[in-house]
Structures are given as C-alpha cells and as structure tokens.
Design a protein around this motif. Structure first.
Motif, PDB file in Angstrom:
ATOM      1  N   ARG B  50      -6.358  -3.278 -10.762  1.00 31.06           N
ATOM      2  CA  ARG B  50      -7.361  -4.334 -10.742  1.00 31.06           C
ATOM      3  C   ARG B  50      -8.179  -4.312 -12.030  1.00 31.06           C
ATOM      4  N   ASN B  53      -6.429  -5.877 -14.823  1.00 27.67           N
ATOM      5  CA  ASN B  53      -6.527  -7.325 -14.705  1.00 27.67           C
ATOM      6  C   ASN B  53      -5.474  -8.049 -15.562  1.00 27.67           C
ATOM      7  N   LYS B  68       0.703  -7.893  -3.636  1.00 27.20           N
ATOM      8  CA  LYS B  68       0.446  -9.333  -3.566  1.00 27.20           C
ATOM      9  C   LYS B  68      -0.709  -9.607  -2.603  1.00 27.20           C
ATOM     10  N   LYS B  69      -0.718  -8.823  -1.547  1.00 34.87           N
ATOM     11  CA  LYS B  69      -1.795  -8.971  -0.563  1.00 34.87           C
ATOM     12  C   LYS B  69      -3.148  -8.664  -1.188  1.00 34.87           C
ATOM     13  N   GLU B  70      -3.124  -7.775  -2.173  1.00 35.68           N
ATOM     14  CA  GLU B  70      -4.369  -7.428  -2.864  1.00 35.68           C
ATOM     15  C   GLU B  70      -4.695  -8.482  -3.923  1.00 35.68           C
ATOM     16  N   SER B  71      -3.998  -9.568  -3.876  1.00 37.35           N
ATOM     17  CA  SER B  71      -4.133 -10.703  -4.820  1.00 37.35           C
ATOM     18  C   SER B  71      -4.070 -10.268  -6.281  1.00 37.35           C
ATOM     19  N   ASP B  73      -1.632 -10.160  -9.748  1.00 35.33           N
ATOM     20  CA  ASP B  73      -0.593 -11.005 -10.326  1.00 35.33           C
ATOM     21  C   ASP B  73       0.657 -10.169 -10.557  1.00 35.33           C
TER      22      ASP B  73
END
Lengths: 226, 500
Positions: B50, B53, B68-71, B73
């Motif tokens: 994260r 980024n 992906k669930k943790e949004s 990319d």
C-alpha cells in the motif's frame, strides 16, 4: 568379472549377473536389498522384480541418460525403491524430484528414502497439476513416470511440457492394466505411444516381461517445439 | 511496476530485478500453503504494498484475489516471467536474502519439501474416516479369527463332550461352557450363567450324564480353556469395535450411514479409500464396489456385468427377490452417492434421501412382483455367479481370469436347459441378423438360458426337447455362436474405456 559403468555396475554374485548401484548413504538399505562391498565401495543390489528401471536394464536399454549430476523428475515415487537407486546414480550433484500423491506410501517413502538422501526432494502432490509443485526449480534432464492412472501418458506429457528441458528424455512406464483391461497390452502400448508423437521422438519401447506382467516401457526424446 | 513473488521461503517484492523488500516465512511449511490459498499471516506485506502505491504483478492466483480485495492495483504475472522465476528459483531465494548461497537455497528448498510432506502425511493420517476403515477391516478380520478358533474349540472339546456341539449354536455360549471345565464339573448353574433357557438346561444335564465323550486331561483342558478365553475376549472386543464404528459413522458420514447402514457403509468407505474419494465416485461404481473381479471380467469378455458388490450385504438388497436385487442395488447406490457428497460438505443428516429411497424401494417391490417374462436385462440368480454365461460351450478357451468358474456339471445343465428352453417361437432368435445386432442376440440367448432355471414352467415334452436340441446343435456346428461372441466382445471394447 563385471563390466563397470560410471552409473551402475554389473556384479557376479553366486554365478549370476546382478545389477547394483553405489550406495549413496553407506550402510543404509531401503527395501531389504543386499549390500555388497567391493574395493571399499558399498553397492546395493538392484532387484529387477521390484524396480521397473532395473528390469529395463536387464532386458537392455539403448540409452541410459541418467548419470552423475542428472536432474530427474520422478512421477509416482511410491515407497521409493527405484527412486533410491536413481538417487545412488545421480549422486551428490544430481537431484531427484519425487512426486507421489498417496499419503500412505509417501509415509514409507519419507521414512526410508527422502529423509536420508540429500539429493531427493519429496513432493506430495497430484502429478496432474505440475505447475503447483513446490520446491522444484529449473528444468530437468529426465522425466521418469510410473503412475497407475488411466490418463498416465497425458499426465507424463504435461509434466514434460512443464519441466523437461529440450532434448531431455522421458521414461514412460505404461501400466496397461491401469489404462484398459479390455485391450491387449500390446495394443495399449501402441495407442499410448501414438499420444507421444507430437513432441517426442521414440527411441525404444519394450515390454517388461518376465519381470513385470502387462507393463511396457517407452523411452522417448523430448523436442519442445515440433 | 513491482513484482510480488510467492516462494517457498517467503514473499519477495522486487522492481527491475532488484529486490525491494522480502518477507521471510517464520514457519514456511504452513505459511506457504496459507499464502497459496490467499491468506497472509500478517498484514505487513499488504501494508508495504500500500505504501508503494504502484501497480503489481503477482505470481499466484489466490494471492492476486486476496490483494484485489484490498483494492490494490494488481494483475497476474505472465507465463514467461513465471517460468523464468521457476528456473532460477535458488537465485531468487539468494537475492531475497532467504538463503546464503545457491547451495544453501537448494538445501532449504529440500528441507521445506520434507517438512511440508511430513505435515501432509500427518494431516491425512488424522482424518477420522481412515480410522473407520481400519476399524471395519479389523472387525472383518476378527470375525474370521473368532469363527476359526471357535470351530477348533468345538472339535477339540467335542472329543470330551461331543453332544454339546449340536445343541449349542452360539459361539459365546459354547466358550462359556468350556470355561467351566470338564464334563463332570458342568452344573445347571453353569448353563444358566451362559444364558440358556431352563428347557435347554435340563436337556443339557440329561445329555451330560450319558455323553459318549472320552476323558480329557488337565493339560489339554487348560489349553482348550485358554482358547475359549481368547474367543470370549475377542468377541468382546469385536462388539466394542462394532459399536465404535456405528457411533463414528453417524458422526462422520451420517447420510451414508442412514442409506447404507453403518457396517455396509463402512465397508463401502473402505473400498473407496476415504469419504472424499467416495464422494467422487459415480453411483454406478458404488453399486459394484466389491465385485471388481466380475466387473472386469464383464468388460473383458462381454459377460453380464455384476448387479451388486458389497451392496449385496445391504438388508434391502439381500431380502429382495432375485430379480429385484439389481434394481434395488441401483437405487441404493444412487442415493449413497448423493449421501456421500452431502457428508463431505458437512450438511448434516438429510432425511429426504432416505425417504425417497424408501419410496423407490416400495415402487420396485410393487412393480416387479413377479419375475418378468422377458426382462429388459436378463437377471441371474445368486450374487456369486453374476455375469456368468451359461452357454459355456460357446465360450472361447478360458483365459486366466475366468479360471475357477468352470463347472463340472456343464453338460447336464445344458441338457436340462434345452429341455424346456423356450416356449416362444424359435424363429425369434433365428431370424435375427446376428452380426448386425450382437448385443440383442446375446440377450436373447441369455433369456433363453435363463428359462432353464425356472421351475415354475411346466417341462416340455420329450419330443419337443429333442427337436430343440437339434436346433441348438446345428447352431454349434456352424460355429455361429462363436463368431457372434467375438463380434460382441468387439463391441464391448468401447465400453471398456470407461474408467473404474
């Protein structure tokens, strides 16, 4: 008295020609085989009735690509009889990735072979999904397949595509009775060999009589593209 | 773009072939498996990603979904890169700092493989269905031992008290009497303690006085008694195992237990290997589990396939009249297959399965009250000779697998069959073009042979029998049946492709 190879050795014991490999772990036996010492080197007698590869050597193989330092992917390790001898042959620089799915025989395999032999990597997984193997790295020189499934040839081919280097060898033990009990073993071997046509150049095929009933062995060279 | 690679020893995050950060597993064997399922032990990896980024290539499908669930990319790495990592795995491990050098990496990979394999073996060995399988096998073996020892006991103690053998059927009762000692020390109390009714006690004491048996020495008696003690102990253990299986089956496979009963269910389970394997089997396979020999003979030679294997022990199949058994077995097997699947997914006991089975069982019972005149599938009597063809004279030279099935009374049977072979027009099978329809003609032949065993048909007159036999003989001389049989086996081979 005996012809010596770098890979394995023919000994004369009790007037009979016997196959043996140099013991990788001195003093250790795997399946109650006899140990034989000669000029300070310990050999393990290789029983053709228990190992199909030994049977093939007794019958006569045109090529034997397994030698010091060879990397082998072994499908269907079972309790590790043949694996232990291949481990003897490939020695310190070689490696045997031994795939076995059934946990009952894998238990014996771990206790008897994998724990003692540093060149054996046990993989307890279904050979149908080679991409999911853990601890495998790089391409191997030889794929040896001895699995009792109706789709054994297809399984061996997918494994070759995933891990066998170009120009590597496939040793495919064909268990005709696992494929189709209604066909004659000869027909089964023929039809399985046809499946290899695309990527393989067949070097030799044989039946393993009298050591194993209704079993065949096909040795083929792998050509990745073609 | 960053690459996120799941290795056996930890997770590596890299960019342009240089490692940015690596997260080593504390316990590789368990954490690797979890990571492959998309579960990360702690959030440090996700937090780090994260912070970066950026976009990520992930080497593993399950992890991709988790991230992906943790949004984040993320996208999957392409095959070529994965192959490259695969090929250079030891180097990747060294770069990530998981290993000192390539040799170290290789030995760490092997250690990983050993511990993961060991944990898999442990995991599998813990599954309760394997214990049920051991228990049911132990039960069957104990039955054999108890029966064997018991008949030895009867023979041996029978030298001393031969009359006892015929009066007492129960193994336990007999052993208890033997435990009391020699004939003279048997009293009414002994008989009563062994659980026999008064009438039998009286009879026993009368017979005891007039026994024809010889004396037994103390040494011999001691041995006989020790055998009896073993039998009593084993019977006790056997009952304990039986109730254990019963309770375990109801916990682990309640639906299978409900459909098949605990003992038969456990035997089916033992044949399949595990409850999971049983759940993957089709009903048709479950139906013939335990009759493999007959099934493969059927596939090989084109004989009739078996109707039931272990399922013959099921009370419904067992109690049904012969011509209903195949249908019963099929109905039970299909429900058992569903039951096993329900059990694997742990949905608890499902009463509708049993209800529907009972409906079908009653239906079969009503619909097929009488043995059918010309059943769609020829039925045979007795579970032990399913698939055995009666036209043995038509057979090819017997192969190895059919050895032992030969009967010395072939000929008398044939002639008996010929006598009242058929009451329908002979032309019905003659007119048929056999080579075109090998299966049908085969069936016809079986129908015909079947008739021979039915005793509800009045026997035909002598003349009739002779004429029919002539017909049969001429067929044999023209080698017709043999050719037809070969054609049949050719057809059958297609079925042989089926996996068992």
């Amino acid at each position: 008295m005996e012809s010596e190879d770098s890979d394995f050795i023919w000994l004369r014991l009790d007037g009979q020609k016997r196959l043996a490999t140099e013991n990788y772990v001195e003093g250790n036996t795997v399946y109650g085989e006899k140990l034989y010492k000669k000029s300070k080197i310990e050999y393990r007698i290789w029983d053709p009735f228990r190992s199909k590869l030994a049977a093939a050597l007794y019958i006569g193989l045109d090529v034997f690509p397994i030698t010091h330092g060879t990397k082998v992917l072994y499908l269907g390790a079972s309790t590790g009889t043949t694996v232990s001898h291949i481990s003897d042959i490939v020695g310190y620089n070689g490696i045997v990735f031994a795939v076995e799915h059934a946990s009952r025989v894998a238990r014996d395999f771990l206790d008897r072979v994998a724990n003692f032999r540093k060149n054996v990597v046990p993989i307890l997984q279904d050979a149908r999904h080679p991409k999911q193997y853990f601890s495998v790295y790089g391409k191997v020189d030889v794929v040896y397949s001895d699995i009792a499934q109706p789709d054994q040839t297809e399984i061996a081919i997918t494994n070759c595509q995933a891990y066998l280097k170009d120009g590597g060898y496939l040793f495919l033990v064909i268990k005709t009775r696992s494929i189709d009990v209604t066909q004659s073993p000869k027909n089964v071997i023929q039809s399985e060999m046809k499946k290899l046509q695309n990527n393989f150049e067949i070097i030799q095929d044989m039946t393993l009589e009298p050591y194993d009933k209704d079993h065949g062995l096909v040795v083929a060279k792998y050509h990745a593209k073609g | 773009m960053y690459f996120v690679i799941v290795t056996e020893l930890g997770i590596v995050v890299s960019q342009n072939n240089t490692v940015s950060k690596s997260f080593a597993f504390d316990n590789p064997a368990s954490e690797f498996v979890e990571a492959k399922k998309g579960n990360l032990k702690n959030n440090s990896v996700i937090n780090y990603l994260r912070e970066l980024n950026a976009g990520f290539f992930i080497s593993d499908d399950a992890l991709l979904k988790a991230l992906k669930k943790e949004s984040l990319d993320v996208q999957i790495m392409d095959e070529k890169q994965m192959d490259e990592i695969q090929a250079n795995k030891p180097q990747v491990l060294v770069d990530a700092g998981f290993a000192k050098n390539i040799g170290d990496a290789m030995s760490k990979l092997r250690d990983f493989a050993l511990s993961l394999s060991a944990s898999r073996v442990t995991e599998v060995s813990q599954s309760p269905d394997l214990h049920i399988i051991q228990a049911i096998n132990a039960l069957d073996e104990m039955d054999v031992m108890i029966n064997g020892l018991s008949s030895r006991l009867r023979e041996w103690y029978g030298l001393h008290f031969p009359e006892l053998d015929n009066i007492i059927d129960s193994i336990n009762g007999y052993a208890q009497i033997v435990m009391a000692g020699n004939r003279s020390s048997l009293s009414d109390k002994v008989y009563q303690d062994a659980g026999f009714p008064d009438s039998k006690v009286q009879m026993l004491s009368v017979i005891q006085q007039k026994s024809k048996g010889g004396d037994i020495s103390q040494e011999n008696l001691a041995i006989v008694q020790s055998i009896a003690r073993q039998i009593l102990d084993m019977a006790k253990a056997r009952n304990a195992i039986e109730s254990h299986i019963e309770s375990q089956m109801n916990v682990i496979a309640p639906n299978v237990a409900a459909i098949l009963g605990t003992a038969v269910g456990a035997r089916i389970l033992a044949k399949a290997g595990s409850i999971k394997k049983l759940a993957t089997l089709p009903a048709s396979t479950i139906q013939v589990l335990g009759a493999e020999k007959a099934l493969f003979r059927a596939l090989k030679t084109g004989t009739q396939p078996p109707k039931h294997g272990i399922l013959f022990q099921h009370p419904i199949v067992h109690a049904a009249p012969r011509w209903q058994r195949g249908k019963m077995a099929r109905a039970i097997a299909s429900k058992a297959a569903i039951a096993a699947r329900v059990d694997v997914y742990g949905a608890g006991l499902n009463q509708t399965l049993l209800d529907k089975l009972n409906v079908r069982v009653t239906e079969i019972g009503e619909k097929y009250k009488e043995p059918t005149e010309r059943p769609p599938q020829p039925q045979r009597e007795g579970h032990h000779d399913f698939g055995r063809r009666d036209d043995r004279r038509d057979r090819r030279p017997r192969d190895r697998d059919s050895r032992g099935f030969g009967r010395s009374d072939d000929r008398p049977r044939d002639s008996f069959r010929n006598r009242n072979r058929d009451d329908r027009p002979r032309d019905s099978f003659r007119n048929r073009n056999r080579d075109d329809r090998p299966r049908d003609s085969f069936r016809d032949r079986d129908d015909r042979s079947r008739q021979g065993f039915r005793d509800d048909k009045p026997h035909q007159s002598f003349r009739d029998r002779d004429s029919r036999r002539d017909g049969f003989r001429s067929r044999g001389e023209s080698d017709g049946p043999r050719r037809e049989f070969r054609g049949d086996s050719g057809k059958r081979k297609k079925f042989g492709k089926r996996r068992f």
